[in-house]
Design an enzyme around this catalytic site. Sequence first.
Site, PDB file in Angstrom:
ATOM      1  N   HIS A  18     -56.997 -61.417 -73.751  1.00 22.23           N
ATOM      2  CA  HIS A  18     -58.086 -60.602 -73.187  1.00 22.23           C
ATOM      3  C   HIS A  18     -58.871 -59.947 -74.314  1.00 22.23           C
ATOM      4  O   HIS A  18     -58.588 -60.173 -75.500  1.00 22.23           O
ATOM      5  CB  HIS A  18     -57.553 -59.595 -72.163  1.00 22.23           C
ATOM      6  CG  HIS A  18     -56.573 -58.592 -72.699  1.00 22.23           C
ATOM      7  ND1 HIS A  18     -56.903 -57.641 -73.629  1.00 22.23           N
ATOM      8  CD2 HIS A  18     -55.258 -58.405 -72.435  1.00 22.23           C
ATOM      9  CE1 HIS A  18     -55.856 -56.892 -73.910  1.00 22.23           C
ATOM     10  NE2 HIS A  18     -54.830 -57.350 -73.194  1.00 22.23           N
ATOM     11  N   HIS A  21     -57.244 -58.380 -77.461  1.00 25.14           N
ATOM     12  CA  HIS A  21     -56.786 -59.297 -78.514  1.00 25.14           C
ATOM     13  C   HIS A  21     -57.977 -59.784 -79.333  1.00 25.14           C
ATOM     14  O   HIS A  21     -57.917 -59.869 -80.563  1.00 25.14           O
ATOM     15  CB  HIS A  21     -56.063 -60.501 -77.909  1.00 25.14           C
ATOM     16  CG  HIS A  21     -54.909 -60.121 -77.038  1.00 25.14           C
ATOM     17  ND1 HIS A  21     -54.851 -60.419 -75.702  1.00 25.14           N
ATOM     18  CD2 HIS A  21     -53.775 -59.433 -77.321  1.00 25.14           C
ATOM     19  CE1 HIS A  21     -53.720 -59.954 -75.203  1.00 25.14           C
ATOM     20  NE2 HIS A  21     -53.050 -59.344 -76.156  1.00 25.14           N
ATOM     21  N   CYS A 126     -37.215 -50.698 -71.531  1.00 25.70           N
ATOM     22  CA  CYS A 126     -38.340 -51.240 -70.758  1.00 25.70           C
ATOM     23  C   CYS A 126     -38.427 -52.742 -71.051  1.00 25.70           C
ATOM     24  O   CYS A 126     -38.701 -53.134 -72.190  1.00 25.70           O
ATOM     25  CB  CYS A 126     -39.662 -50.579 -71.133  1.00 25.70           C
ATOM     26  SG  CYS A 126     -41.069 -51.437 -70.379  1.00 25.70           S
ATOM     27  N   CYS A 129     -41.896 -53.782 -72.549  1.00 30.36           N
ATOM     28  CA  CYS A 129     -42.076 -53.450 -73.971  1.00 30.36           C
ATOM     29  C   CYS A 129     -41.074 -54.220 -74.829  1.00 30.36           C
ATOM     30  O   CYS A 129     -41.234 -54.292 -76.042  1.00 30.36           O
ATOM     31  CB  CYS A 129     -41.820 -51.974 -74.252  1.00 30.36           C
ATOM     32  SG  CYS A 129     -43.007 -50.848 -73.545  1.00 30.36           S
ATOM     33  N   CYS A 144     -41.589 -45.963 -67.818  1.00 24.22           N
ATOM     34  CA  CYS A 144     -42.140 -46.326 -69.120  1.00 24.22           C
ATOM     35  C   CYS A 144     -43.531 -45.703 -69.240  1.00 24.22           C
ATOM     36  O   CYS A 144     -44.354 -45.849 -68.343  1.00 24.22           O
ATOM     37  CB  CYS A 144     -42.249 -47.851 -69.227  1.00 24.22           C
ATOM     38  SG  CYS A 144     -43.251 -48.365 -70.636  1.00 24.22           S
ATOM     39  N   HIS A 147     -46.093 -48.821 -69.255  1.00 27.70           N
ATOM     40  CA  HIS A 147     -46.171 -49.747 -68.114  1.00 27.70           C
ATOM     41  C   HIS A 147     -45.941 -49.093 -66.764  1.00 27.70           C
ATOM     42  O   HIS A 147     -46.115 -49.741 -65.732  1.00 27.70           O
ATOM     43  CB  HIS A 147     -45.178 -50.903 -68.322  1.00 27.70           C
ATOM     44  CG  HIS A 147     -45.502 -51.728 -69.527  1.00 27.70           C
ATOM     45  ND1 HIS A 147     -44.862 -51.581 -70.735  1.00 27.70           N
ATOM     46  CD2 HIS A 147     -46.445 -52.678 -69.706  1.00 27.70           C
ATOM     47  CE1 HIS A 147     -45.387 -52.423 -71.615  1.00 27.70           C
ATOM     48  NE2 HIS A 147     -46.360 -53.095 -71.019  1.00 27.70           N
ATOM     49  N   LYS A 296     -55.816 -47.866 -70.989  1.00 32.70           N
ATOM     50  CA  LYS A 296     -55.711 -49.001 -71.903  1.00 32.70           C
ATOM     51  C   LYS A 296     -55.651 -50.289 -71.084  1.00 32.70           C
ATOM     52  O   LYS A 296     -54.915 -50.387 -70.130  1.00 32.70           O
ATOM     53  CB  LYS A 296     -54.427 -48.861 -72.723  1.00 32.70           C
ATOM     54  CG  LYS A 296     -54.127 -50.083 -73.583  1.00 32.70           C
ATOM     55  CD  LYS A 296     -52.857 -49.878 -74.364  1.00 32.70           C
ATOM     56  CE  LYS A 296     -52.486 -51.094 -75.179  1.00 32.70           C
ATOM     57  NZ  LYS A 296     -51.775 -52.119 -74.426  1.00 32.70           N
ATOM     58  N   LYS A 299     -52.283 -56.628 -70.249  1.00 29.65           N
ATOM     59  CA  LYS A 299     -51.985 -57.756 -69.381  1.00 29.65           C
ATOM     60  C   LYS A 299     -51.131 -57.301 -68.221  1.00 29.65           C
ATOM     61  O   LYS A 299     -51.270 -57.766 -67.106  1.00 29.65           O
ATOM     62  CB  LYS A 299     -51.226 -58.806 -70.196  1.00 29.65           C
ATOM     63  CG  LYS A 299     -52.114 -59.503 -71.176  1.00 29.65           C
ATOM     64  CD  LYS A 299     -51.321 -60.383 -72.102  1.00 29.65           C
ATOM     65  CE  LYS A 299     -50.478 -59.563 -73.038  1.00 29.65           C
ATOM     66  NZ  LYS A 299     -50.137 -60.303 -74.255  1.00 29.65           N
TER      67      LYS A 299
HETATM   68  O1  ME8 Z   1     -47.551 -56.143 -79.158  1.00 32.83           O
HETATM   69  N1  ME8 Z   1     -57.434 -52.272 -77.154  1.00 32.83           N
HETATM   70  O2  ME8 Z   1     -48.350 -58.255 -78.657  1.00 32.83           O
HETATM   71  P1  ME8 Z   1     -49.498 -57.934 -77.596  1.00 32.83           P
HETATM   72  C1  ME8 Z   1     -57.318 -52.636 -78.429  1.00 32.83           C
HETATM   73  N2  ME8 Z   1     -46.353 -59.363 -79.865  1.00 32.83           N
HETATM   74  N3  ME8 Z   1     -56.450 -53.557 -78.869  1.00 32.83           N
HETATM   75  C2  ME8 Z   1     -55.658 -54.152 -77.978  1.00 32.83           C
HETATM   76  C3  ME8 Z   1     -55.712 -53.820 -76.614  1.00 32.83           C
HETATM   77  C4  ME8 Z   1     -56.663 -52.833 -76.209  1.00 32.83           C
HETATM   78  N4  ME8 Z   1     -56.825 -52.469 -74.952  1.00 32.83           N
HETATM   79  N5  ME8 Z   1     -54.804 -54.572 -75.968  1.00 32.83           N
HETATM   80  C5  ME8 Z   1     -54.198 -55.347 -76.901  1.00 32.83           C
HETATM   81  C6  ME8 Z   1     -47.518 -57.354 -79.251  1.00 32.83           C
HETATM   82  N6  ME8 Z   1     -54.710 -55.102 -78.115  1.00 32.83           N
HETATM   83  C7  ME8 Z   1     -46.530 -57.996 -80.197  1.00 32.83           C
HETATM   84  C8  ME8 Z   1     -47.025 -57.812 -81.609  1.00 32.83           C
HETATM   85  S1  ME8 Z   1     -46.837 -58.180 -84.251  1.00 32.83           S
HETATM   86  C9  ME8 Z   1     -45.622 -58.580 -85.330  1.00 32.83           C
HETATM   87  C10 ME8 Z   1     -46.117 -58.374 -82.672  1.00 32.83           C
HETATM   88  C11 ME8 Z   1     -54.336 -55.773 -79.363  1.00 32.83           C
HETATM   89  O3  ME8 Z   1     -49.901 -59.235 -77.029  1.00 32.83           O
HETATM   90  C12 ME8 Z   1     -53.912 -54.784 -80.418  1.00 32.83           C
HETATM   91  O4  ME8 Z   1     -54.007 -55.393 -81.675  1.00 32.83           O
HETATM   92  O5  ME8 Z   1     -49.066 -56.867 -76.676  1.00 32.83           O
HETATM   93  C13 ME8 Z   1     -52.456 -54.576 -80.092  1.00 32.83           C
HETATM   94  O6  ME8 Z   1     -51.721 -54.008 -81.157  1.00 32.83           O
HETATM   95  C14 ME8 Z   1     -52.039 -55.991 -79.784  1.00 32.83           C
HETATM   96  O7  ME8 Z   1     -53.192 -56.557 -79.115  1.00 32.83           O
HETATM   97  C15 ME8 Z   1     -50.816 -56.110 -78.907  1.00 32.83           C
HETATM   98  O8  ME8 Z   1     -50.685 -57.428 -78.496  1.00 32.83           O
END
Ligand code: ME8
Length: 532
Positions: A18, A21, A126, A129, A144, A147, A296, A299
């Site tokens: 989304h 990302h 959680c 998380c 959580c 979530h 925020k 997904k």
């Molecule tokens: O946490 N606003 O993956 P994830 C800004 N796999 N950035 C956002 C956002 C939002 N609303 N939503 C997501 C994970 N992001 C782990 C990470 S790293 C070794 C492992 C971005 O799919 C932002 O960069 O939940 C956030 O830190 C990341 O997506 C989380 O992605």
Amino acid sequence: MSHYYVTTPIYYVNAAPHLGHAYTTIAADVIARHHRQRGEEVFFLTGTDEHGEPVADAAHALGLEPQELADRNAERFSALLPQIEASNDFFIRTTDPSHIAKVQEVLTRVRENGFVYEGTYEGWYCPRCADFKPENEIDPGNLCPIHHIELTREQEDSYFFELSAFQEPLERLYAERETFIAPRTRYNEALSFIRSGLRDVPLTRHRLTWGVPVPWDDEHVFYVWFDALLNYYSALSYARPGVDLTERFWPADCHVIAKDILRFHAVYWPALLMAAGLELPERVFVHGYLLMDGEKMSKSLGNVLDPFAVIERFGADALRFYLLRDVSFGQDGSVSTSSFEQRYESELANELGNLASRTLAMAVRYRDGVVPAVEPDPALAADFAGLSERVGELIDRTELTVALEEIWQRVRRCNRYVEERAPWQLAKDESRAGDLDRVLGTLMEGLRVVSVLLHPYLPASTETLLDALGAPDLALTGARLGAGTVARVTPIEPLFPKHAEPGGGAGNSTPRARGTSGGGSTSPAVSPESSA
Ligand code: ME8
């Protein structure tokens, strides 16, 4: 040649990508492109995080094997990259066999170094998380805080990582390197977490099977976060077949993340690297959340925005510009269709688009596209002095929005210059031909310099512009008024056509500079995402 290594988080494949990302990846891409313009050798990494409970649970809910869901969604994350014009050098998947082997190697070394022991973990967990929650972070009703789902009380045999052994080394690191975490608020937050006392954390999961197998105990897999964090290191060892890039690029220069995963990157990650005897990254930059209705986007909550639809209508450059311009990088900010349209119209179309079309059109109309080389008008030169250096310093501090504002002030300055000098008046008077040359030449230089500096933000449209100016060189050394050689200019179609309203037909109003093909969609600019 100097090297620069920048990363994004690797994204979970439990659902589709989304806008959040896309945001992080675009920001990291701006940094990568800027460093390439400096003449540095850059490695820009992004990818997907495919193990762990959230992915296994999401797969089972869909009646799929975890690997099937991972394959399906990794494909969607990697398909997003060309669409947002990300210039990543590799796409890592944590199910890559070479990544798995590297995780096993490094974590075995951590154990050999004496930082792993066996025990039992009990706590509030959680599953979304994939994390145990400290007592002081649990919402009323045992929920959580992210979530809003009920936490479960879990007890599990684990191997533990002795995080507590790094209490002092981490405090020392924070004392010695005040820019290890930026912005400052995040540094303070991480430091106060460290000072509150570090407790050991589980390194392995017993009940899960979807993960990297623990080499010394085949009943365990590694806890997904250790597997995931190591992607930044493992990728370098196999991204280029036959070449190990680790020597060249490790340690990383900048990890870009959002604040949701601060603790993992600011505490666990440096501790893990110390435990493995590896060098620490230079810097972790923590940006804020893109907000919709003040919450925020995630997904799990389902209220996500669809970057594909935005790009389809307006082009990737417009999305990139909007996100880095409208939301102050480092802070939270709301995004909406209306503020997107406002920025598109008032800034991309009316300011940059208009500057480009009138500058090129006047050069063609009054000088057949060839303007003699001139000394730039001191009036404009003064306003451009030191600009490139200033932008470089800001990008070194990851102040991407402030850097963009600095450049944008010069776009506006060039438009004012046109009004002040009124070339159309000069053109009526043969005796002022030299003045007209000077004005047109200065303007073309101004347009060239802002295009070079804007390139990381607006890669496609600035390339179109620089081609139209006959000056395609992107090197930052040329981002100085008077440094360039604009040869022969050619007119272009509007870069940011004004009629691309959501819901309207695209037709011939489709933006020219876009990182993707396609068009004619009538989907809204910012629309709810369909589910995975
Ligand atoms: O946490 N606003 O993956 P994830 C800004 N796999 N950035 C956002 C956002 C939002 N609303 N939503 C997501 C994970 N992001 C782990 C990470 S790293 C070794 C492992 C971005 O799919 C932002 O960069 O939940 C956030 O830190 C990341 O997506 C989380 O992605």
